[in-house]
Write a protein that holds these residues in place. Sequence first.
Motif, mmCIF file in Angstrom:
data_model
loop_
_atom_site.group_PDB
_atom_site.id
_atom_site.type_symbol
_atom_site.label_atom_id
_atom_site.label_comp_id
_atom_site.label_asym_id
_atom_site.label_seq_id
_atom_site.Cartn_x
_atom_site.Cartn_y
_atom_site.Cartn_z
ATOM 1 N N ALA A 93 50.166 38.529 43.084
ATOM 2 C CA ALA A 93 48.889 38.093 42.516
ATOM 3 C C ALA A 93 49.108 37.107 41.376
ATOM 4 O O ALA A 93 48.400 36.092 41.265
ATOM 5 N N HIS A 136 48.151 33.126 41.355
ATOM 6 C CA HIS A 136 47.273 32.598 40.307
ATOM 7 C C HIS A 136 47.932 31.405 39.619
ATOM 8 O O HIS A 136 47.261 30.417 39.290
ATOM 9 N N GLN A 162 52.602 43.810 44.721
ATOM 10 C CA GLN A 162 51.242 43.276 44.769
ATOM 11 C C GLN A 162 50.893 42.534 43.485
ATOM 12 O O GLN A 162 50.285 41.463 43.519
ATOM 13 N N VAL A 163 51.277 43.098 42.356
ATOM 14 C CA VAL A 163 50.996 42.445 41.071
ATOM 15 C C VAL A 163 51.776 41.141 40.956
ATOM 16 O O VAL A 163 51.239 40.116 40.517
ATOM 17 N N THR A 190 43.596 40.747 38.635
ATOM 18 C CA THR A 190 44.237 41.697 39.546
ATOM 19 C C THR A 190 44.255 43.086 38.916
ATOM 20 O O THR A 190 43.956 43.238 37.719
ATOM 21 N N ASP A 191 44.609 44.082 39.733
ATOM 22 C CA ASP A 191 44.751 45.456 39.252
ATOM 23 C C ASP A 191 46.123 45.606 38.606
ATOM 24 O O ASP A 191 47.154 45.511 39.287
ATOM 25 N N GLU A 192 46.137 45.866 37.318
ATOM 26 C CA GLU A 192 47.400 45.909 36.575
ATOM 27 C C GLU A 192 48.324 47.037 37.031
ATOM 28 O O GLU A 192 49.548 46.933 36.878
#
Length: 494
Positions: free
Chosen positions: A276, A280, A272-273, A264-266
Amino acid sequence: MMPEMDGQPVIAGAGLAGIMAALSMGRPCILLSSGLLGRDTASSLAQGGIAAAMSAVDSPELHAEDTLIAGAGLCDPDVVRAITLCAPGAIEELLALGVPFDRNAQGDLDLHLEAAHRRARIVHARGDGSGAAIMHTLIAQVLNAPYVTVVECAVLEHVQTQGGKVSGVVVRHDGVSHVLRTNACVIASGGIGGLYEETTSPAPVAGGGLSVAARAGARLIDLEFVQFHPTSLVTKTPGRRPLVSEAVRGSGALLIDETGARFTDELAPRDQVARAIAAHIAAGHETFLDAREAIGKSFPTRFPAIALACHNAGIDPVTMPIPVHPAVHYHMGGIETDLSGRTSIPGLWACGEAACTGLHGANRLASNSLLEAFVMGRAVGRDISGFTVQAPPERLAPALVAYGDYRHILGTYAGILRDAQGLTRGLELLTPHIGHDGSALVGALVCHAALHRQESRGAHYRRDFTRTDANATRYAFTLADVFSDMPSLEKVFS
């Protein structure tokens, strides 16, 4: 709890917001600390610092824009502009009070970048010990203020109203309930993190102030928006999870799984993080924050508190990836207030995480919480300084409230991923206890608000309503409104 305390404003909560309210009042007042002063407050545990536009390439307007974007359409723009405009002055005032904010080699404030900020604007004190450094300074100030009476190991149990106005409070001190006659009360008791199993909050921060306000008839707003911090440290011991600050990802650390792959985008917004990582984990993976390359050997000096927590868990962040899970970190909702901290009940103010000004919307921007606590605590104190405080003539009967453990229910049914079936089940399990238990009441109200919002937005994600409703608005209500919608709850409550 002496009779001479009657007629003084009572401030419930001794975190940053409560202390600033007391210091800014300039008149005799009572400051209640649920434990020893400075202990068990989210303010003291804050790592990331305070967001403020302090550089030549930044401005309060840019800070406001970032806040509005993170809030996913539900911030109050006027409040956002007002508080971000106050941010540089707040830093200057804290510097004048003696807070040791970090400096760079040139002697300027050492500004950091965190997720969803487009500029480096996070002001730290003593690395990742910002909250503790700020609180240490302000506690010294409040202990030297002759007009502030600090009462430790004391919590607000009840706010009594007469004619729709505050007329007294019930305070439990060392296990005994006391009645204080006052027409001015401030709720600064923090959020609801203690109602969840996986949380970065101290256990006593469990929505007690919201329960008291709800029972008094105050309007609540945005209760469904519970922010999960993406990266709390996975430990083998139960209880509060150490936080691995946003600043670690802002410094280049990567989120990886057991294979070493990024997923994911850190630097995406926290919600959102967090989702994600949760997804996962649900897919069977382990999740880690890898700072070995980006930070490496400087980790212990740049993030000493996090390094210590890691070592206590058997992790060396210099040579090992840090195991992380999402955990409840902040409640955007709370007691509805204006920019003076006034609630819907005359004589009742709220500030800090217990309050909801509209600054955060559906998803708090990183490091805006200490800013809001300082600005709004100060605003409340100044507002009460000109308020006529009296001791109403009637003494009040104590109202006792028990607190049970409902953390598993909230974590299971009102966590990161929600749906109508789970939220309804949470309500069913909590409802039998709401008449006598403040924790159950607040948990039920969170479930109620989450059921009402049939969309996904910010920190609120419904698996059965995954889209964002363009016409959705903020949801404010009183306990009477909930009972009108759900008569079964009122029957149990009464």
